[in-house]
Design a protein around this motif. Structure first.
Motif, PDB file in Angstrom:
ATOM      1  N   THR A  51       4.534  12.851  -0.477  1.00  0.00           N
ATOM      2  CA  THR A  51       4.723  12.632   0.961  1.00  0.00           C
ATOM      3  C   THR A  51       6.150  12.181   1.276  1.00  0.00           C
ATOM      4  OG1 THR A  51       2.429  11.858   0.887  1.00  0.00           O
ATOM      5  CG2 THR A  51       3.594  11.599   2.975  1.00  0.00           C
TER       6      THR A  51
ATOM      7  N   ARG B 258       8.958  13.710   3.987  1.00  0.00           N
ATOM      8  CA  ARG B 258       9.686  12.905   4.982  1.00  0.00           C
ATOM      9  C   ARG B 258      11.199  13.076   4.819  1.00  0.00           C
ATOM     10  NH1 ARG B 258       5.658  10.057   7.306  1.00  0.00           N
ATOM     11  NH2 ARG B 258       4.106   9.153   5.926  1.00  0.00           N
TER      12      ARG B 258
ATOM     13  N   VAL C 131      -0.386  13.815   5.234  1.00  0.00           N
ATOM     14  CA  VAL C 131      -0.854  12.695   4.405  1.00  0.00           C
ATOM     15  C   VAL C 131      -2.378  12.553   4.469  1.00  0.00           C
ATOM     16  CG1 VAL C 131      -0.520  10.930   6.199  1.00  0.00           C
ATOM     17  CG2 VAL C 131      -0.394  10.273   3.770  1.00  0.00           C
TER      18      VAL C 131
ATOM     19  N   GLN D 295      -3.748  14.582   1.875  1.00  0.00           N
ATOM     20  CA  GLN D 295      -3.279  14.203   0.541  1.00  0.00           C
ATOM     21  C   GLN D 295      -3.961  12.938   0.052  1.00  0.00           C
ATOM     22  OE1 GLN D 295       1.006  13.912   1.551  1.00  0.00           O
ATOM     23  NE2 GLN D 295       1.286  15.639   0.157  1.00  0.00           N
TER      24      GLN D 295
ATOM     25  N   GLU E 218      -1.479  20.726  -1.619  1.00  0.00           N
ATOM     26  CA  GLU E 218      -1.217  19.406  -1.013  1.00  0.00           C
ATOM     27  C   GLU E 218      -0.420  18.464  -1.914  1.00  0.00           C
ATOM     28  OE1 GLU E 218      -4.553  20.461  -0.961  1.00  0.00           O
ATOM     29  OE2 GLU E 218      -4.735  20.883   1.181  1.00  0.00           O
TER      30      GLU E 218
ATOM     31  N   ALA F 147       4.755  15.385   7.492  1.00  0.00           N
ATOM     32  CA  ALA F 147       4.208  14.382   6.568  1.00  0.00           C
ATOM     33  C   ALA F 147       3.143  13.512   7.227  1.00  0.00           C
ATOM     34  CB  ALA F 147       5.341  13.513   6.023  1.00  0.00           C
ATOM     35  N   ASP F 148       3.348  13.142   8.501  1.00  0.00           N
ATOM     36  CA  ASP F 148       2.390  12.248   9.173  1.00  0.00           C
ATOM     37  C   ASP F 148       1.020  12.890   9.320  1.00  0.00           C
ATOM     38  OD1 ASP F 148       4.334  10.382   9.324  1.00  0.00           O
ATOM     39  OD2 ASP F 148       4.825  10.739  11.435  1.00  0.00           O
TER      40      ASP F 148
ATOM     41  N   ARG G  86      -6.126  10.613  -4.435  1.00  0.00           N
ATOM     42  CA  ARG G  86      -5.138  11.699  -4.369  1.00  0.00           C
ATOM     43  C   ARG G  86      -5.364  12.718  -5.491  1.00  0.00           C
ATOM     44  NH1 ARG G  86       0.144  11.786  -2.100  1.00  0.00           N
ATOM     45  NH2 ARG G  86       0.335  10.301  -0.360  1.00  0.00           N
TER      46      ARG G  86
END
Lengths: 382, 382
Positions: A82, A86, A103, A106, A78, A99-100, A151
């Motif tokens: 991000t 994108r 995340v 992440q 992971e 990415a959406d 994270r």
């Protein structure tokens, strides 16, 4: 580098650990050509995938070079920033999960916000930036307080179960962005693995029980023993709902606590997951094949079990650097045991492989798996 | 070429066809490092095995370079000159199977002599060097006479079923060394796959039925339907006896004719064999894992079936060069079907993959496998 032209679709996997490595067998069967982005050619997957590119997953240029020519890009871990994901998507590359969705695997705070918004049961939680924030949180929810790195944590790293303000101070001393969660007094831990394809097909594997020691999963029991069928169905509904709501493409592993009051979601991962290694022999479609099918938007495979009981036990490095010396006893002792070794140098405590046993009696199957990992790790008979 | 140092034992496979390719998944699991000797980097196995060396298996220097650093050398095909295999062994390389065993899979006359000597049931046979020899043989055993190339035939090539002297002349016109065999009026064809390790352990897979069209195996039914258990046990005893008497190390596939008078041995192969592809999903230990275990002298794995009925159907190339276009229907139609594509360019009639179906009802399982291969080959629904 290889000079041939691919015949099948090219799936690029960012990262070259054991998850990418274990994706190669189903890729070979399906005729899918794997490419991995590795830190070096000694890595677990780099040893078994011809089209290995060496580069830095934190570097957008390396990622762009890597993605060129891939039909789809997916992940072994992971940790890809991000914003880079994108950027790849904005350049027209097909990245799955996107990415959406990713995340949420992440950033634990983003995940908690979103799951709370869609009414998925979660522990009480709050963003915290100081010991005072934690004290306030503890005032409301009691001690212990679980602090987590927002994270980058994995395998128990980035998690602090704090019972005192001194322990809180230790966690803040790492300089990592933290969040607080109420400690969940669970009876056991469950995991649900689901897959979702871009055109919206979803499947769920049976709910499993995961057994942890020191924050590391040591054993997975499939299916979760004596789980109420209604609760199992509810766990699968929760996981499929998360996959749908978050727009996951590929695999989603949902770790849950089973408490006296029901199920509570702990963590998410959007890739093949340790709790699903049992599927290699234990399900009609392994999680690794399923992930490839999902990210390629192929119809998903049957998640049915191939035996009544399957137990996977993780193999952690022990004192013996040459694991092969220990194969003979284990394979002679149990002609049905399945060994998986990740091609990593053995180091004490390092996750270097796993074993899987199939059968019909849980105690017996569990004893077989344990026998193999204990002998491989310590050289002792059990 | 890779620059890393191996962690597991290195198994060198001479040849880089689909048998070497399908050896990579169990090698990945066991942590065995494969090396292949390929004609070029486009070959089936070269696409999925990092340590691919390009060279000529007929050249002893190339073989020596290849063998250096291998813990054991084995084969994807039978075409390596016997004297080169002896030379490698004389230089101290571990070659399995050894030349004294493998020659029986390379030279059909040597095989017949040996099997006759150990009382294994064979068709009547003779070495022939002229049409007169064949006429004499036919005088004794009747027409048709089966002429076979003593060396180098496969998949129906190198076999002539002759009903007339004209057909005999055609076979001799090829210039190949020939032998004659009496035509065996068989009810069906069976195959037995056994493994034998250097320290003498042996295992046998269940007896299967192989269905041929134009000399090419199109379908394998496991276990052979309605086979008398005593005859099945006899078939396994014959195969294990051959493995023992010939000193086979690795796999031995024995193709047999089932006749009204009992079993007759047709051909031998000493490597993973098309009649054993069903074991990938259909047995606890696949033939590819078993061969690796046998040549490494590791304890052999369980040959037990994972389902009551397993059917493997070969996939021959059709009119559509892009097989992936046809995956969607097949995978959506049957979430339990297992596809194997060998990473070869599609050419009409070329063996490019296989499919496997598992279940409990033979007719149903067979129909599923046929549906998949017919659709993949022709685009037609059945």
């Amino acid at each position: 580098m290889s000079s041939y032209s691919p015949i099948g679709p090219v799936v690029g996997i960012v990262g070259a650990g054991q998850l990418a490595r274990m994706s190669q067998p189903p890729a070979i069967a399906l005729g899918v050509e794997l490419r991995v982005l590795a830190n070096n050619r000694d890595e677990s997957a780099a040893r078994v995938i011809v089209d290995t590119r060496v580069g830095d997953y934190r570097d957008l240029d390396d990622l762009r070079d890597f993605a060129k020519g891939c039909d789809v890009v997916t992940f072994d871990h992971e940790h890809v920033p991000t914003e880079h994901i994108r950027a790849l998507a904005a350049s027209g590359y097909s990245v799955r999960p996107g990415a959406d969705a990713l995340v949420h695997a992440q950033d634990k705070a983003v995940m908690r916000e979103r799951l709370s918004a869609i009414d998925v049961p979660c522990p009480a939680w709050a963003r915290v930036s100081s010991a005072d924030d934690v004290a306030r949180f503890a005032g409301e929810h009691g001690w212990p307080v679980v602090l987590k790195a927002v994270r980058g944590g994995y395998d128990g790293r980035g998690v602090w179960v704090c019972r005192t303000p001194e322990e809180v101070a230790e966690a803040f001393a790492t300089g990592t962005e933290l969040m607080a969660e109420a400690f969940v007094p669970f009876e056991r831990e469950l995991a649900v693995l689901v897959a979702r394809s871009p055109h919206g097909q979803g499947v769920s594997y049976p709910v499993v029980e995961t057994v942890q020691e020191n924050g590391i999963c040591v054993e997975v029991l499939a299916p979760a023993p004596d789980l109420d069928p209604e609760e199992a169905a509810q766990a699968q509904r929760i996981a499929l709902k998360i996959a749908e709501e978050l727009g996951v493409t590929g695999l989603l592993a949902v770790e849950m606590f089973k408490t006296a009051d029901g199920l509570v979601v702990n963590e998410l991962a959007m890739r093949p997951h340790n709790s699903g290694h049992w599927t290699i022999e234990g399900a009609t479609t392994s999680q690794f094949e399923q992930h490839l099918r999902a990210v390629l938007d192929l119809p998903l495979g049957s998640p049915k079990m191939t035996a009544q009981v399957v137990v996977m036990a993780n193999l952690l490095g022990g004192d013996e650097p040459d694991l092969f010396k220990r194969y003979e006893h284990v394979l002679a002792h149990d002609p049905g045991i399945k060994l998986h070794f990740y091609g990593k140098q053995v180091r004490p405590g390092r996750k270097i492989g796993h074993v899987t046993a199939l059968g019909s009696n849980l105690d017996e199957v569990r004893a077989r798996a344990r026998h193999a990992v204990v002998y491989l790790t310590t050289g002792e008979y059990t």
